[in-house]
Design a protein around this motif. Structure first.
Motif, mmCIF file in Angstrom:
data_model
loop_
_atom_site.group_PDB
_atom_site.id
_atom_site.type_symbol
_atom_site.label_atom_id
_atom_site.label_comp_id
_atom_site.label_asym_id
_atom_site.label_seq_id
_atom_site.Cartn_x
_atom_site.Cartn_y
_atom_site.Cartn_z
ATOM 1 N N PRO A 195 82.592 93.107 -21.791
ATOM 2 C CA PRO A 195 81.122 93.141 -21.713
ATOM 3 C C PRO A 195 80.520 91.771 -21.958
ATOM 4 O O PRO A 195 80.943 91.045 -22.862
ATOM 5 C CB PRO A 195 80.736 94.129 -22.816
ATOM 6 C CG PRO A 195 81.884 94.111 -23.767
ATOM 7 C CD PRO A 195 83.105 93.860 -22.948
ATOM 8 N N VAL A 196 79.555 91.417 -21.150
ATOM 9 C CA VAL A 196 78.850 90.148 -21.298
ATOM 10 C C VAL A 196 77.360 90.455 -21.420
ATOM 11 O O VAL A 196 76.792 91.130 -20.560
ATOM 12 C CB VAL A 196 79.108 89.217 -20.091
ATOM 13 C CG1 VAL A 196 78.318 87.917 -20.246
ATOM 14 C CG2 VAL A 196 80.597 88.929 -19.949
ATOM 15 N N GLU A 197 76.746 89.991 -22.503
ATOM 16 C CA GLU A 197 75.321 90.229 -22.726
ATOM 17 C C GLU A 197 74.503 89.235 -21.926
ATOM 18 O O GLU A 197 74.532 88.032 -22.184
ATOM 19 C CB GLU A 197 74.996 90.097 -24.213
ATOM 20 C CG GLU A 197 73.542 90.400 -24.559
ATOM 21 C CD GLU A 197 73.136 91.789 -24.120
ATOM 22 O OE1 GLU A 197 72.371 91.885 -23.120
ATOM 23 O OE2 GLU A 197 73.571 92.768 -24.746
ATOM 24 N N THR A 198 73.802 89.739 -20.903
ATOM 25 C CA THR A 198 73.016 88.864 -20.027
ATOM 26 C C THR A 198 71.513 89.078 -20.189
ATOM 27 O O THR A 198 70.734 88.362 -19.575
ATOM 28 C CB THR A 198 73.400 89.095 -18.555
ATOM 29 O OG1 THR A 198 73.171 90.475 -18.217
ATOM 30 C CG2 THR A 198 74.870 88.756 -18.319
ATOM 31 N N ARG A 199 71.130 90.065 -21.002
ATOM 32 C CA ARG A 199 69.704 90.322 -21.171
ATOM 33 C C ARG A 199 69.040 89.203 -21.968
ATOM 34 O O ARG A 199 69.648 88.632 -22.871
ATOM 35 C CB ARG A 199 69.499 91.666 -21.884
ATOM 36 C CG ARG A 199 69.889 92.870 -21.046
ATOM 37 C CD ARG A 199 69.876 94.149 -21.865
ATOM 38 N NE ARG A 199 70.934 94.161 -22.876
ATOM 39 C CZ ARG A 199 71.213 95.210 -23.640
ATOM 40 N NH1 ARG A 199 70.510 96.323 -23.515
ATOM 41 N NH2 ARG A 199 72.178 95.145 -24.530
ATOM 42 N N ASP A 200 67.803 88.905 -21.630
ATOM 43 C CA ASP A 200 67.038 87.889 -22.349
ATOM 44 C C ASP A 200 66.454 88.529 -23.607
ATOM 45 O O ASP A 200 65.485 89.282 -23.536
ATOM 46 C CB ASP A 200 65.917 87.349 -21.460
ATOM 47 C CG ASP A 200 65.088 86.269 -22.145
ATOM 48 O OD1 ASP A 200 65.406 85.919 -23.307
ATOM 49 O OD2 ASP A 200 64.125 85.777 -21.521
ATOM 50 N N ASN A 201 67.050 88.213 -24.742
ATOM 51 C CA ASN A 201 66.615 88.867 -25.978
ATOM 52 C C ASN A 201 65.234 88.425 -26.435
ATOM 53 O O ASN A 201 64.622 89.070 -27.287
ATOM 54 C CB ASN A 201 67.622 88.616 -27.111
ATOM 55 C CG ASN A 201 67.773 87.154 -27.457
ATOM 56 O OD1 ASN A 201 68.262 86.380 -26.643
ATOM 57 N ND2 ASN A 201 67.372 86.768 -28.663
ATOM 58 N N LEU A 202 64.692 87.346 -25.877
ATOM 59 C CA LEU A 202 63.362 86.882 -26.259
ATOM 60 C C LEU A 202 62.285 87.344 -25.279
ATOM 61 O O LEU A 202 61.130 86.936 -25.388
ATOM 62 C CB LEU A 202 63.344 85.355 -26.387
ATOM 63 C CG LEU A 202 64.310 84.783 -27.434
ATOM 64 C CD1 LEU A 202 64.144 83.274 -27.535
ATOM 65 C CD2 LEU A 202 64.118 85.436 -28.802
ATOM 66 N N ASP A 203 62.679 88.206 -24.352
ATOM 67 C CA ASP A 203 61.723 88.802 -23.420
ATOM 68 C C ASP A 203 61.216 90.107 -24.025
ATOM 69 O O ASP A 203 61.986 91.059 -24.203
ATOM 70 C CB ASP A 203 62.408 89.074 -22.079
ATOM 71 C CG ASP A 203 61.465 89.668 -21.039
ATOM 72 O OD1 ASP A 203 60.350 90.086 -21.409
ATOM 73 O OD2 ASP A 203 61.859 89.747 -19.863
ATOM 74 N N PRO A 204 59.926 90.207 -24.356
ATOM 75 C CA PRO A 204 59.413 91.417 -25.014
ATOM 76 C C PRO A 204 59.504 92.658 -24.141
ATOM 77 O O PRO A 204 59.462 93.783 -24.671
ATOM 78 C CB PRO A 204 57.957 91.058 -25.332
ATOM 79 C CG PRO A 204 57.610 89.958 -24.395
ATOM 80 C CD PRO A 204 58.876 89.190 -24.182
ATOM 81 N N PHE A 205 59.639 92.470 -22.828
ATOM 82 C CA PHE A 205 59.783 93.628 -21.953
ATOM 83 C C PHE A 205 61.235 94.108 -21.895
ATOM 84 O O PHE A 205 61.516 95.183 -21.397
ATOM 85 C CB PHE A 205 59.281 93.289 -20.547
ATOM 86 C CG PHE A 205 57.814 93.025 -20.486
ATOM 87 C CD1 PHE A 205 56.901 94.068 -20.512
ATOM 88 C CD2 PHE A 205 57.322 91.725 -20.447
ATOM 89 C CE1 PHE A 205 55.535 93.823 -20.471
ATOM 90 C CE2 PHE A 205 55.960 91.476 -20.409
ATOM 91 C CZ PHE A 205 55.056 92.522 -20.420
#
Length: 417
Positions: A195-205
């Motif tokens: 698994p590779v985390e690609t989500r932008d954790n600083l995106d409030p959406f």
């Protein structure tokens, strides 16, 4: 929350940042003692486990503070031929209520349930390995009888399975003589994509944890029972908070232990604003995320030089290797020996690479967890009684983990499954 409320929160936060109303806490290691409550617990007392977690009590097994597990003793000797039921042994091997099941770590033949793990060897052909009944029984009953360094739970010695049940499991193992087949690459832990985390954790959406930044700013500007807010005494947060959270946790001589951001907030607020921002309360988590958010991009740099910090780091490293709980696991069993492998459908990470993201939004639970709650859950997951979040042992673990992640850039709040 209505749109007008959200807009107000955002405007308030940015206005506070721009106007310099918010305050910077004194940096770690400052000469002047920071006002801090030193007499009360920083967490709710008496400590009660979270209502949606198991209520089981594992008082008969080691914790990070007590030695209670039974001393090692050789497994019982089989008298006569193995008397086991392979059908029941298969059922027991796959029972997730018995410490997660053997399949958490092993592939076990063609009937292996979905998403087996890979921490242990593939046992699909163990029936051809030429192991004696007693050897197999000993290894399942207590693997320390064969390999003193084994990370496999002592299933019999710690009373997860009875002697008869272990004989049933051995009878099942002896039937495994053909390699496993998998319907696709996802089922096979050897080919399952990492698994590779690609989500932008600083995106409030994307990350619901980002809402805590705005809530934390409001907590910071809110007057407490003393009539004062954090912002009453401190200012220029973008400048003065840039490094503070990256230097935490730190040793607090007045408490004779290591404290992290969350405990600092609880103790400092109680002695200044009068607010009761207890550890792991919503306001405490929100404020800790706000302070860490301001330090994002700053490399972690905790004290590794002072005598007390060095001693705490050494204690934390020792705690990482301490076997605890009914499953008899240490931190390093999963995050060093078992790292980069699968435990069922979950991928075990190394000790480096996660710390900078805490507190983190856990999508699987719909909750924000700080690092201490992560420690607590690890304890409960291996059937060990957890400690209160302000326990000195968790402080030692936190600073030892921070040292392992020294130089990693702050990036909170995180987002993880």
């Amino acid at each position: 929350m209505k749109f007008s409320t959200v807009r107000f929160a955002r405007m308030s936060w940015f206005a506070l940042l721009g106007a310099g109303v918010l305050a910077a806490l004194p940096p770690a290691g400052a000469a002047a003692p920071v006002p801090m409550d030193l007499t009360q617990s920083a967490a709710a007392m008496p400590w009660l486990r979270y209502s949606n977690w198991t209520r089981a009590d594992w008082k008969d097994y080691n914790t990070l503070t007590q030695t209670a597990s039974p001393a090692y003793a050789p497994p019982p000797t089989l008298t006569g031929p193995l008397a086991g039921d392979p059908t029941n042994g298969e059922k027991l091997s796959f029972d997730r209520n018995r410490g997660g099941s053997c399949v958490a770590c092993h592939v076990m033949g063609k009937t292996t349930p979905a998403l087996p793990g890979s921490v242990g060897p593939d046992l699909s052909t163990i029936g051809l390995w030429g192991r004696s009944d007693q050897w197999l029984f000993n290894y399942v009953y207590d693997p320390r009888s064969v390999n003193p360094q084994s990370m496999m739970p002592p299933w019999g010695a710690h009373q997860l399975f009875s002697v008869q049940e272990i004989q049933d499991i051995v009878a099942f193992l002896k039937t495994l003589k053909e390699p496993s087949t998998f319907k696709d690459a996802l089922e096979n832990p050897a080919s399952r994509p990492i698994p590779v985390e690609t989500r932008d954790n600083l995106d409030p959406f994307t990350n619901d944890g980002m809402a805590a930044v705005e809530r934390g700013a409001l907590v910071f500007s809110r007057a407490g029972t003393s009539g004062k807010s954090c912002g009453h005494c401190h200012f220029t947060p973008k400048k003065n908070f840039k490094n503070w959270a990256a230097g935490m946790p730190r040793y607090e001589a007045r408490l004779n232990k290591v404290i992290g951001v969350e405990e600092f907030i609880a103790r400092h607020a109680r002695s200044t604003t009068g607010d009761a921002l207890l550890m792991q309360s919503a306001d405490n988590i929100d404020l800790s995320i706000f302070l860490r958010y301001l330090a994002n991009g700053t490399p972690i740099k905790v004290d590794t030089q002072s005598k007390d910090s060095v001693a705490a780091i050494q204690r934390g490293n020792a705690l990482m290797t301490r076997k605890i709980g009914q499953l008899n696991f240490a931190c390093m069993d999963c995050h060093s020996l078992g790292a980069n492998k699968w435990i069922r459908g979950q991928y075990l990470t190394e000790t480096q690479g996660q710390f900078a993201h805490f507190p983190t939004w856990r999508t699987s639970r719909g909750e924000i967890w700080d690092i201490r709650k992560r420690f607590q859950w690890c304890n409960v997951a291996i059937r060990a009684n957890e400690l209160p979040p302000d326990a000195p042992e968790y402080g030692d673990l936190e600073i030892a983990l921070a040292v392992i992640n020294q130089g990693q850039k702050m990036n909170a709040p995180g987002i993880r499954h």
